[in-house]
Design an enzyme around this catalytic site. Structure first.
Site, PDB file in Angstrom:
ATOM      1  N   HIS A 134       0.814  -1.235   0.000  1.00 21.85           N
ATOM      2  CA  HIS A 134       0.000   0.000   0.000  1.00 21.85           C
ATOM      3  C   HIS A 134       0.843   1.279   0.000  1.00 21.85           C
ATOM      4  O   HIS A 134       0.304   2.362  -0.195  1.00 21.85           O
ATOM      5  CB  HIS A 134      -0.932   0.022   1.212  1.00 21.85           C
ATOM      6  CG  HIS A 134      -1.937  -1.091   1.232  1.00 21.85           C
ATOM      7  ND1 HIS A 134      -2.824  -1.302   0.200  1.00 21.85           N
ATOM      8  CD2 HIS A 134      -2.190  -2.062   2.158  1.00 21.85           C
ATOM      9  CE1 HIS A 134      -3.585  -2.360   0.487  1.00 21.85           C
ATOM     10  NE2 HIS A 134      -3.213  -2.843   1.664  1.00 21.85           N
ATOM     11  N   ASP A 170      -3.037 -10.914  -2.214  1.00 17.09           N
ATOM     12  CA  ASP A 170      -3.473 -10.404  -0.912  1.00 17.09           C
ATOM     13  C   ASP A 170      -4.960 -10.006  -1.024  1.00 17.09           C
ATOM     14  O   ASP A 170      -5.411  -9.586  -2.074  1.00 17.09           O
ATOM     15  CB  ASP A 170      -2.619  -9.166  -0.594  1.00 17.09           C
ATOM     16  CG  ASP A 170      -2.794  -8.631   0.805  1.00 17.09           C
ATOM     17  OD1 ASP A 170      -1.854  -8.792   1.609  1.00 17.09           O
ATOM     18  OD2 ASP A 170      -3.847  -8.018   1.105  1.00 17.09           O
ATOM     19  N   HIS A 172      -6.362  -7.486  -0.008  1.00 17.55           N
ATOM     20  CA  HIS A 172      -6.505  -6.064  -0.308  1.00 17.55           C
ATOM     21  C   HIS A 172      -5.851  -5.739  -1.654  1.00 17.55           C
ATOM     22  O   HIS A 172      -4.837  -6.340  -2.017  1.00 17.55           O
ATOM     23  CB  HIS A 172      -5.824  -5.216   0.780  1.00 17.55           C
ATOM     24  CG  HIS A 172      -6.396  -5.428   2.154  1.00 17.55           C
ATOM     25  ND1 HIS A 172      -5.911  -6.393   3.010  1.00 17.55           N
ATOM     26  CD2 HIS A 172      -7.408  -4.806   2.802  1.00 17.55           C
ATOM     27  CE1 HIS A 172      -6.606  -6.354   4.148  1.00 17.55           C
ATOM     28  NE2 HIS A 172      -7.518  -5.410   4.049  1.00 17.55           N
ATOM     29  N   ASP A 259      -4.400 -12.929   3.878  1.00 17.23           N
ATOM     30  CA  ASP A 259      -5.565 -12.416   4.607  1.00 17.23           C
ATOM     31  C   ASP A 259      -6.891 -12.701   3.902  1.00 17.23           C
ATOM     32  O   ASP A 259      -7.935 -12.214   4.338  1.00 17.23           O
ATOM     33  CB  ASP A 259      -5.404 -10.921   4.927  1.00 17.23           C
ATOM     34  CG  ASP A 259      -4.885 -10.106   3.755  1.00 17.23           C
ATOM     35  OD1 ASP A 259      -4.729 -10.667   2.653  1.00 17.23           O
ATOM     36  OD2 ASP A 259      -4.623  -8.903   3.943  1.00 17.23           O
TER      37      ASP A 259
HETATM   38 ZN   LIG Z   1      -4.116  -7.395   2.902  1.00 15.24          ZN
END
Ligand SMILES: [Zn+2]
Length: 391
Positions: A134, A170, A172, A259
């Site tokens: 990120h 991931d 996200h 995750d």
């Molecule tokens: Zn994540």
């Protein structure tokens, strides 16, 4: 068996935002200790020590003023207000003493992995503390300060002139890496994630295709909430080999956030540990076919510290090495984990089939994901191949 190095030492645990923050470095130590207990880290395996990335290396992708602020705020007693313009001092990225050194060490760890692979010393390397996808050019976000991924990718591009396929599964969206290379046709960014409709960072939709010369080189597959292994894997396997064939990478950078697991406290996907073994296995096949097996792998998200991350990343590690991981976790290791966690923990690496109840809307979720996957393919493949064909 494939020559594969692990990049690790205990100093990497210094990347911590405090005891109440979800990103708990204990997950890294537990992964390494489980790999040892399983016999997956014997003396034949190269374990490479990380080194801090230099300021010049961080500047390959980060703005000098951002690095300066991170350094200033790393000293206890600094005025925290200076950080807010740069994403620091938030709940996700609180200001902690020594954060520059800790984040630079992670960037350096992934550089060590990239150096080991590009020099031919090993075919694959796993920087388990890395995967901070990120972080942006001049902004910390989502638990990430410096983008170890982008620093390593840019370093490989400049030093070795390679084309890089970045694959991120991931839960996200890999928004930071996408943003840094949004106009770059030498880096194909491919992210599979829970739809931004439901989850941070709220991006990663199928029409985010890249800009300028990079148009067509950002590929996003937003999956429906409650997606399970079979649908995730189907979308992945239908796209990744075709994208690699069209792009012809020289090296793959793989972000292995775990995750998407059903037990993860931060997301709404319903996957199991067996998925990661399958996805990594697909990536290994693709790497063998198109880029001499070269993979620079990192960790990523994963917030079920005791019940998921060590099992998930032991499977990732074994698959990268090309060895079969046993399923049973040794009793001694489990006993210590139960004491530390104060709870029951799974006793096998792979979750048993149907140990978790099926998603109530499985059929419609699968259909939605299939539609998304086909729409992505239709948009991207003609741009990458220049064939102008719709699939
Ligand atoms: Zn994540």
């Amino acid at each position: 068996m494939t020559s594969t190095a692990l990049v690790w030492d205990e100093r990497l645990s210094s990347y911590s935002f405090g005891p109440d923050h979800p990103l708990n470095p204990r997950r890294l130590e537990l992964t390494v200790s489980l790999c040892r207990a399983l016999g997956l880290l014997d003396e034949s395996v190269p374990v490479l020590a990380p080194r801090p990335a230099t300021e010049e290396e961080l500047q390959l992708v980060h703005a000098p003023e951002f690095i300066k602020i991170v350094k200033q705020l790393s000293i206890p007693g600094a005025d925290p207000r200076a950080g807010l313009l740069y994403g620091l001092g938030t709940d996700d990225d609180p200001i902690v003493p020594g954060m520059h050194d800790a984040a630079a060490l992670i960037a350096g760890a992934t550089l060590v992995a990239a150096e080991a692979v590009m020099s031919g010393r090993v075919q694959r390397a796993f920087s388990i503390a890395g995967g901070l996808h990120h972080a942006r050019r001049a902004e910390a976000a989502g638990f990430c300060i410096y983008s170890d991924l982008a620093v390593a990718i840019e370093w490989m591009k400049r030093k070795h002139g390679v084309r890089v396929m970045y694959i991120d599964y991931d839960a996200h969206h890999g928004d930071g890496v996408q943003q840094i290379f949004y106009e770059d046709p030498e880096v194909l960014k491919v992210s599979f994630h829970e739809s931004g409709t439901y989850l941070f960072p709220g991006t990663g939709f199928i029409d985010e295709l890249g800009a300028g010369e990079g148009h067509g080189y950002s590929v996003n597959v937003p999956l429906d909430a409650h997606t399970e292994d079979a649908s995730f894997r189907h979308c992945f396997d239908e796209l990744v080999p075709q994208l690699a064939e069209a792009f012809r990478p020289d090296v793959i950078v793989l972000q292995n956030g775990c995750d998407s697991h059903v037990l993860d406290p931060l997301t709404h996907l319903r996957c199991t540990t067996g998925l990661y073994e399958q996805l990594v296995s697909t990536v290994c096949e693709v790497a063998d076919q198109f880029c001499n097996g070269r993979i620079v792998a990192t960790g990523g998200g994963g917030y079920a510290v005791y019940s998921v991350v060590p099992r998930a990343w032991s499977l990732v590690w074994a698959t990268l090495r090309g060895v079969a991981a046993p399923d049973a976790i040794p009793d001694d290791w489990l006993r210590e984990l139960r004491i530390e966690s104060g709870s029951a923990v799974p006793v096998t690496l792979r979750d048993a089939p149907d140990v978790f109840p099926p998603a109530p809307r499985r059929a419609s979720i699968t259909e939605t994901n299939d539609k998304t996957m086909r729409a992505v393919r239709q948009r991207v493949l003609p741009l990458l191949t220049g064939w102008g064909l719709a699939f």
